[in-house]
Motif scaffolding. Structure first.
Motif, PDB file in Angstrom:
ATOM      1  N   GLU A   1       0.862  -1.184   0.247  1.00  0.00           N
ATOM      2  CA  GLU A   1       0.148   0.041   0.139  1.00  0.00           C
ATOM      3  C   GLU A   1       0.886   1.127  -0.050  1.00  0.00           C
ATOM      4  O   GLU A   1       1.748   1.309   0.824  1.00  0.00           O
ATOM      5  CB  GLU A   1      -0.781   0.147   1.219  1.00  0.00           C
ATOM      6  CG  GLU A   1      -1.847   1.259   1.199  1.00  0.00           C
ATOM      7  CD  GLU A   1      -3.014   1.362   2.394  1.00  0.00           C
ATOM      8  OE1 GLU A   1      -2.893   0.314   3.057  1.00  0.00           O
ATOM      9  OE2 GLU A   1      -3.549   2.384   2.272  1.00  0.00           O
TER      10      GLU A   1
ATOM     11  N   ASN B   1      -4.368   5.114  -2.101  1.00  0.00           N
ATOM     12  CA  ASN B   1      -5.566   5.730  -1.471  1.00  0.00           C
ATOM     13  C   ASN B   1      -5.853   6.945  -2.522  1.00  0.00           C
ATOM     14  O   ASN B   1      -5.059   7.603  -2.652  1.00  0.00           O
ATOM     15  CB  ASN B   1      -5.183   6.277  -0.159  1.00  0.00           C
ATOM     16  CG  ASN B   1      -4.802   5.056   0.860  1.00  0.00           C
ATOM     17  OD1 ASN B   1      -5.634   4.187   1.417  1.00  0.00           O
ATOM     18  ND2 ASN B   1      -3.532   4.751   1.005  1.00  0.00           N
TER      19      ASN B   1
ATOM     20  N   GLU C   1      -7.861   2.627  -3.566  1.00  0.00           N
ATOM     21  CA  GLU C   1      -8.574   2.410  -2.303  1.00  0.00           C
ATOM     22  C   GLU C   1      -9.502   3.764  -1.942  1.00  0.00           C
ATOM     23  O   GLU C   1      -8.810   4.773  -2.092  1.00  0.00           O
ATOM     24  CB  GLU C   1      -7.719   2.127  -1.037  1.00  0.00           C
ATOM     25  CG  GLU C   1      -6.924   0.973  -1.160  1.00  0.00           C
ATOM     26  CD  GLU C   1      -5.994   0.398   0.228  1.00  0.00           C
ATOM     27  OE1 GLU C   1      -6.313   1.625   1.219  1.00  0.00           O
ATOM     28  OE2 GLU C   1      -5.444  -0.194   0.203  1.00  0.00           O
TER      29      GLU C   1
ATOM     30  N   ASP D   1     -11.780   0.916   1.869  1.00  0.00           N
ATOM     31  CA  ASP D   1     -10.793   0.939   2.828  1.00  0.00           C
ATOM     32  C   ASP D   1     -11.692   1.139   4.161  1.00  0.00           C
ATOM     33  O   ASP D   1     -12.881   1.529   4.189  1.00  0.00           O
ATOM     34  CB  ASP D   1     -10.064   2.153   2.482  1.00  0.00           C
ATOM     35  CG  ASP D   1      -8.686   1.977   3.463  1.00  0.00           C
ATOM     36  OD1 ASP D   1      -8.565   1.034   3.942  1.00  0.00           O
ATOM     37  OD2 ASP D   1      -7.740   2.989   3.261  1.00  0.00           O
TER      38      ASP D   1
HETATM   39 MG    MG Z   1      -5.778   2.581   2.704  1.00  0.00          MG
END
Ligand code: MG
Ligand code: C2E
Ligand code: MG
Ligand code: MG
Length: 268
Positions: free
Chosen positions: A59, A113, A145, A175
């Motif tokens: 991530e 993200n 996400e 998420d």
């Molecule tokens: Mg995340």
């Protein structure tokens, strides 16, 4: 405890409105400067595939670089950037750098993200398309996400965004799943490929209710053909339990802490 995160929260949530305005303006100025000069960096946190025991993806987590070279955690500036309408520029910086990393490291798969505020912005999928084309990166290596709590207000936007991503060949993850009151409503209306179970249910000590929630999310995800990731995995016992319950991926300080993206390849 996650002190940086707590400090970050305190910067945004201020009791005195006058003081809050000053903090917001100061932070806003700092964010604008960072955007203008590209003063951000990405840290990568390893994600374990439970069936194979290998680190299958990472991530990407953004940090802002301050004047002294110190790193400001996202909870201290993402919320402010959203309120000031600056988040689109940060999301673009993060996406450009992520695609650059994918181009540099052929085995890398990244979860990135994107702010819930950006889901109404179809410029983001177009931007992704342009970046992956320019660098000849397979879009399947990029998973976006969205925090469900942040996006819950724009159900139609979120669905259009998810559709645009899937047309592009990217996957889409919800998420902090389970943390918002609308999780199941969201599930019904937005075609997500992946559910990231909120760390609050995973981090120990777990109650019977926590375990039932995890197992229920896994069951629903499987029935719907979606995969699951458990966040905040803190010990080996949790890894074993998650594997037994059929969770697909595990992430957390026990698996690996976030590290600067520049260290990829150098023994990482
Ligand atoms: Mg995340
Ligand atoms: P998130 O997407 O849920 O990311 C997980 C956060 O939990 C990260 O904090 C990570 O360092 C932390 N974490 C992971 N495992 C553990 C653990 O085992 N224990 C504890 N205590 N913490 C763990 P970080 O990097 O401070 O990010 C916080 C949030 O900021 C993220 O939550 C995400 O919502 C947001 N964020 C991060 N990067 C970006 C970005 O590039 N763009 C946008 N729009 N938001 C971002
Ligand atoms: Mg999360
Ligand atoms: Mg979070």
């Amino acid at each position: 405890m996650h002190t940086a995160k707590d400090a970050g929260r305190n910067c945004v949530v201020v009791a005195d409105p006058a003081q809050g305005g000053a903090v917001l303006r100061g932070r806003g100025f700092q964010i604008r400067e960072a955007i203008e000069h590209g003063r951000f960096c990405l840290h990568l946190q390893p994600i374990l595939e439970l069936a194979t025991g290998r680190i299958a993806r990472h991530e990407a987590l953004v940090r802002m670089v301050d004047d002294d070279g110190g790193l400001v955690p996202p909870d201290a500036f993402i919320g402010v950037a959203e309120r000031l309408g600056l988040i689109g520029a940060i999301d673009e910086w993060v996406l450009r750098r992520s695609v650059e990393l994918l181009a540099e490291h052929p085995d890398l798969v990244l979860e990135v993200n994107v702010s819930g505020r950006s889901v109404g912005d179809l410029a983001i999928p177009r931007f992704i398309e342009q970046e992956v084309r320019a660098r000849d990166v397979d879009p399947a290596r990029l998973i976006l996400e969205i925090t469900e709590t942040a996006a819950i207000a724009n159900m139609d936007d979120a669905r259009r965004f998810a559709d645009a991503l899937s047309a592009l060949g990217c996957s889409f993850a919800l998420d902090d799943f389970g943390a918002g009151f609308g999780s199941f409503y969201y599930l019904k209306h937005v075609p997500a490929d992946l559910l990231k179970i909120d760390g609050d249910f995973i981090a120990g000590p777990r109650s019977h209710v926590d375990e039932l929630v995890i197992q229920s999310i896994v069951r629903i995800a499987r029935e719907l053909g979606k995969q699951t990731v458990a966040e905040y995995v803190g010990d080996e016992e949790t890894v074993r339990a998650l594997r037994e319950w059929g969770v697909d991926f595990a992430q957390g300080f026990h698996i690996g802490r976030p590290f600067p993206a520049e260290e990829l390849g150098a023994g990482r």
